[in-house]
Design a protein around this motif. Structure first.
Motif, PDB file in Angstrom:
ATOM      1  N   GLN A  79      -9.490   1.522  -6.498  1.00 46.67           N
ATOM      2  CA  GLN A  79      -9.378   2.447  -5.360  1.00 46.67           C
ATOM      3  C   GLN A  79      -9.370   3.886  -5.860  1.00 46.67           C
ATOM      4  O   GLN A  79      -9.972   4.772  -5.261  1.00 46.67           O
TER       5      GLN A  79
ATOM      6  N   HIS B  24       1.457   4.230   4.920  1.00 49.00           N
ATOM      7  CA  HIS B  24       1.043   4.526   3.551  1.00 49.00           C
ATOM      8  C   HIS B  24       1.075   6.014   3.200  1.00 49.00           C
ATOM      9  O   HIS B  24       0.609   6.403   2.135  1.00 49.00           O
TER      10      HIS B  24
ATOM     11  N   PRO C 201     -13.701  -7.230   3.351  1.00 51.09           N
ATOM     12  CA  PRO C 201     -12.539  -7.006   4.203  1.00 51.09           C
ATOM     13  C   PRO C 201     -11.265  -7.297   3.423  1.00 51.09           C
ATOM     14  O   PRO C 201     -11.209  -8.246   2.651  1.00 51.09           O
ATOM     15  N   GLY C 202     -10.294  -6.458   3.610  1.00 54.85           N
ATOM     16  CA  GLY C 202      -9.031  -6.679   2.920  1.00 54.85           C
ATOM     17  C   GLY C 202      -8.980  -6.086   1.532  1.00 54.85           C
ATOM     18  O   GLY C 202      -7.979  -6.215   0.831  1.00 54.85           O
ATOM     19  N   SER C 203     -10.063  -5.416   1.114  1.00 52.25           N
ATOM     20  CA  SER C 203     -10.072  -4.922  -0.263  1.00 52.25           C
ATOM     21  C   SER C 203      -9.384  -3.566  -0.390  1.00 52.25           C
ATOM     22  O   SER C 203      -9.338  -2.999  -1.467  1.00 52.25           O
ATOM     23  N   GLY C 204      -8.872  -3.053   0.717  1.00 53.82           N
ATOM     24  CA  GLY C 204      -8.098  -1.820   0.593  1.00 53.82           C
ATOM     25  C   GLY C 204      -8.888  -0.559   0.878  1.00 53.82           C
ATOM     26  O   GLY C 204      -8.557   0.508   0.361  1.00 53.82           O
ATOM     27  N   LYS C 205      -9.899  -0.675   1.717  1.00 54.47           N
ATOM     28  CA  LYS C 205     -10.691   0.514   2.052  1.00 54.47           C
ATOM     29  C   LYS C 205      -9.868   1.499   2.885  1.00 54.47           C
ATOM     30  O   LYS C 205      -9.931   2.691   2.680  1.00 54.47           O
ATOM     31  N   THR C 206      -9.094   0.954   3.840  1.00 56.45           N
ATOM     32  CA  THR C 206      -8.307   1.833   4.696  1.00 56.45           C
ATOM     33  C   THR C 206      -7.297   2.612   3.859  1.00 56.45           C
ATOM     34  O   THR C 206      -7.143   3.827   4.025  1.00 56.45           O
ATOM     35  N   VAL C 207      -6.645   1.913   2.944  1.00 54.15           N
ATOM     36  CA  VAL C 207      -5.660   2.585   2.100  1.00 54.15           C
ATOM     37  C   VAL C 207      -6.346   3.643   1.235  1.00 54.15           C
ATOM     38  O   VAL C 207      -5.861   4.772   1.088  1.00 54.15           O
TER      39      VAL C 207
ATOM     40  N   ASP D 250       0.882   3.289  -4.301  1.00 58.28           N
ATOM     41  CA  ASP D 250       0.109   3.476  -5.541  1.00 58.28           C
ATOM     42  C   ASP D 250      -1.257   2.848  -5.374  1.00 58.28           C
ATOM     43  O   ASP D 250      -1.354   1.680  -4.979  1.00 58.28           O
TER      44      ASP D 250
ATOM     45  N   ARG E  29      -4.727   1.087  -6.445  1.00 57.23           N
ATOM     46  CA  ARG E  29      -5.217   0.216  -7.517  1.00 57.23           C
ATOM     47  C   ARG E  29      -6.304   0.991  -8.264  1.00 57.23           C
ATOM     48  O   ARG E  29      -6.891   1.923  -7.709  1.00 57.23           O
TER      49      ARG E  29
ATOM     50  N   ARG F  15      -8.138 -12.341   3.293  1.00 56.97           N
ATOM     51  CA  ARG F  15      -6.969 -11.487   3.202  1.00 56.97           C
ATOM     52  C   ARG F  15      -6.135 -11.868   2.003  1.00 56.97           C
ATOM     53  O   ARG F  15      -6.152 -13.012   1.569  1.00 56.97           O
TER      54      ARG F  15
END
Ligand SMILES: Nc1ncnc2c1ncn2[C@@H]1O[C@H](COP(=O)(O)OP(=O)(O)OP(=O)(O)O)[C@@H](O)[C@H]1O
Length: 643
Positions: free
Chosen positions: A292, A350, A311-317, A287, A289, A601
């Motif tokens: 996102q 994911h 970094p770690g903020s969920g860009k890849t997802v 899911d 955020r 992270r």
């Protein structure tokens, strides 16, 4: 309407953010008298005042009120609705935030925060800005500094730049001006005029696909086509005029046309039909955020853009969600082989993508599949052109977008007909190719970094610059008599830093730590002194991967790594809780924030120590890098270590 604040989307029910709220405010419910879970919907105005006082804010969301009154959120919402009905309380629908409530007679609530405009400099300073103001401002202004210019002040300094107006997510200039007026204490005619002028500039040229399939550049009027386009475009970029205001664009020159007009101060709207490639069956299984979701929606509207978040903020997802939404063959470009492998794992974790549909294309493996992950290095090589040509990629994703190399740019310039997505933790670049990223890939789509830290999605690292003296006369003298590069190397290799590293690791014995270094000799010396493995460009890939794997493994006893520049970027080491930047301060701001980023992270609390030799240019470098982080809302502290 879209927003780039990363805050929950328009009209969101406050309920959706209640979980976040409870993390952002350390509430102490015991302060509230008579907390009664059965609180009837009939809440006297006094109780609402008490809730505001307890929150120490002039406005409150329904979930904050619920917590302060010790009631359920539904009950609080009903009670607030009653108060609104009676005219005692007003509600403010903030486009990108949960609804907030405030007593009606505090109508001038904005006076609690102080907003001062400097229209001729196009700057706005806000003392104690509310979420509302921040969300609004971040749509059309650039946050320059959050630390205040005077000691002791906490002003947020915003600047409205040309490109901020160009990229502002509004339907028209009136909507933008309305938003501006809602935060400024009064109207500023000249500023508004300037904004309207900039807005107009951004809507003068448009690219679209003619029904016969070719690309057309359309200008708002004849003289623009005549004066601007013809003066700024080179021969061959336009094939032939179609009318007084339209021209047939050479397909290969689309990127350079956009670039040239952008440089001339006329960003081009790109309304072409884009290719989507052959369909790929990918569904997201995580899911998103709220912020996102906003990123992805914004991307889908403009079909190009760069997700900019810490970094770690969920860009890849979010990128995986974008791949699923576009649903076509996708080429993902990354800076290193390790990242290619990591991307593959993230995709599988994911989404429902079939593992057989994901290929890796780098020095080791050469598979072209519906979703292919390749390194920039390979992608830039002429003999690997087939990577671009062998499939009709519908989406190209540039990970760590500031890494895109010139050969890749020129290749992707030919790929302007694809959806283009960039990911970047660092929009700032010192080489000035920020514009390159935004014209060739797309506009930044960003989140308010502070808000991400506050919401607890990203751990805010504590950064401490430690000024280390020369503890050895010999080293100090050597430094004094050297010059240029040698001087810089000696400052980096100050032997006193070895002691400092040892001290910091001992002080945080329970944390997994990364020690960053610039020079190989220095790395070897530190690695030996603290008895930890050293990963450099010379470490074979399989060994590197194995060390990173062991470091990630909670069970393993490997809890410290010394890493040279290779380890700098994007390597996913979520359990690194401590970073010591022992040398490498001559690098760019980008590196500064990436090194800090390694520990930003969601897991564990993160600490970053930057060692700078006192009295050398390292001091200044450290401060410059850290100022950049401070501007992003990261807390930075400075310490002098003992002689
Ligand atoms: N919507 C989500 N729900 C749950 N977990 C998430 C979500 N988005 C991201 N995460 C988790 O947060 C962590 C960081 O996410 P991600 O790798 O996408 O960040 P990033 O911004 O790409 O980081 P970097 O810039 O370092 O590459 C990962 O462990 C990821 O699984």
């Amino acid at each position: 309407m879209t927003d780039d604040t990363g805050a929950p989307a328009a009209g969101d029910d406050p309920e959706t953010s209640s979980g976040d709220d409870s993390e952002t405010h350390s509430s102490d419910d015991s302060e509230m008298p008579d907390a009664d879970p059965e609180t009837p919907t009939d809440v006297p105005l006094d109780r609402f005042h008490e809730a505001l006082e307890a929150e120490e804010r002039p406005v409150a969301t329904a979930s904050e009120v619920a917590r302060r009154l010790g009631t359920t959120q539904a009950a609080a919402r009903d009670a607030l609705a009653d108060l609104v009905e009676r005219g005692d309380v007003d509600r403010l629908d903030v486009e990108s935030d949960p609804v907030v409530f405030y007593p009606s007679d505090w109508g001038a609530l904005a006076t609690r925060e102080r907003v001062v405009a400097f229209p001729s400099r196009r700057e706005i300073v806000v003392d104690r800005p509310t979420q509302f103001t921040r969300a609004r401002l971040s749509q059309f202004a650039y946050l320059v500094d959050t630390t205040g210019t005077e000691p002791g002040t906490r002003g947020y300094l915003y600047r409205i730049r040309q490109e901020d107006v160009w990229a502002a997510p509004f339907e028209d200039a009136d909507a933008l001006i309305a938003s501006l007026r809602s935060v400024l204490p009064r109207r500023f005619e000249h500023l508004e005029e300037w904004i309207r002028d900039q807005w107009r500039r951004a809507h003068r040229f448009r690219l679209y696909t003619h029904e016969d399939g070719y690309v057309v550049l359309e200008a708002a009027n004849e003289s623009l086509m005549g004066n601007v386009a013809e003066n700024h475009l080179e021969d061959g970029q336009l094939r032939a005029p179609i009318s007084e205001t339209e021209a047939w664009v050479n397909e290969d020159a689309v990127a350079s046309v956009k670039r040239a007009l952008y440089d001339a101060g006329y960003p081009v709207e790109d309304d072409r039909d884009l290719e989507t490639g052959d369909p790929v069956d990918v569904d997201l299984t995580t899911d998103l955020r709220d912020y996102q979701e906003t990123w992805v929606e914004t991307f889908l509207e403009s079909r190009s853009g760069v997700y900019v978040g810490p970094p770690g903020s969920g860009k890849t997802v979010a990128a995986i969600a974008t791949i699923a939404a576009v649903g076509g063959e996708t080429l993902i470009l990354v800076p290193s082989r390790e990242l290619a492998g990591q991307w593959r794992e993230e995709l599988l974790a994911h989404s429902t993508v079939d593992p057989a549909d994901v290929g890796l294309y780098h020095g080791g493996e050469k598979e072209i599949r519906p979703v292919t992950i390749a390194t920039y290095q390979i992608a830039g090589m002429d003999r690997h052109r087939s990577l671009f040509d062998s499939r009709e990629w519908g989406l190209i994703c540039f990970d760590e977008a500031h890494h895109v190399t010139a050969p890749v740019y020129s290749r992707t310039a030919e790929l302007q007909s694809k959806h283009r997505l960039g990911l970047s933790a660092t929009p700032v670049r010192e080489t000035g190719s920020e514009e390159e990223i935004y014209t060739l890939i797309g506009q930044p789509i960003g989140a308010d970094w502070d808000a991400l830290f506050e919401a607890g999605f990203v751990q805010e690292p504590e950064v401490e610059i430690r000024y280390v003296p020369w503890r050895e006369e010999l080293a100090r003298n050597e430094y004094a008599s050297a010059d240029g590069r040698e001087r810089r190397r000696l400052a980096a290799e100050n032997p006193a830093k070895v002691e400092e590293v040892r001290y910091l690791l001992a002080a945080h014995r329970d944390r997994k730590a990364l020690v960053f270094i610039e020079y190989l000799d220095h790395g070897e010396a530190i690695a030996e002194a603290i008895d930890a493995p050293f990963i450099s460009g010379e470490t074979p890939h399989h060994e590197r991967a194995e060390l990173f794997r062991r470091f990630r493994d909670e069970e393993s006893d490997l809890d410290t790594l010394v890493v040279s520049r290779v380890g700098d970027e994007g390597i996913d080491l979520p359990n690194a809780e401590l970073a010591v930047v022992a040398s490498g301060l001559g690098g760019s701001r980008r590196q500064g924030s990436q090194r800090a980023g390694r520990t930003m992270r969601p897991a564990g609390s993160a600490l970053v120590y930057v060692l700078a030799t006192r009295g050398t240019s390292e001091e200044e470098f450290a401060q410059r890098q850290m100022r950049h982080l401070a501007r992003k809302g990261v807390r930075v502290r400075e310490t002098n270590t003992a002689e």
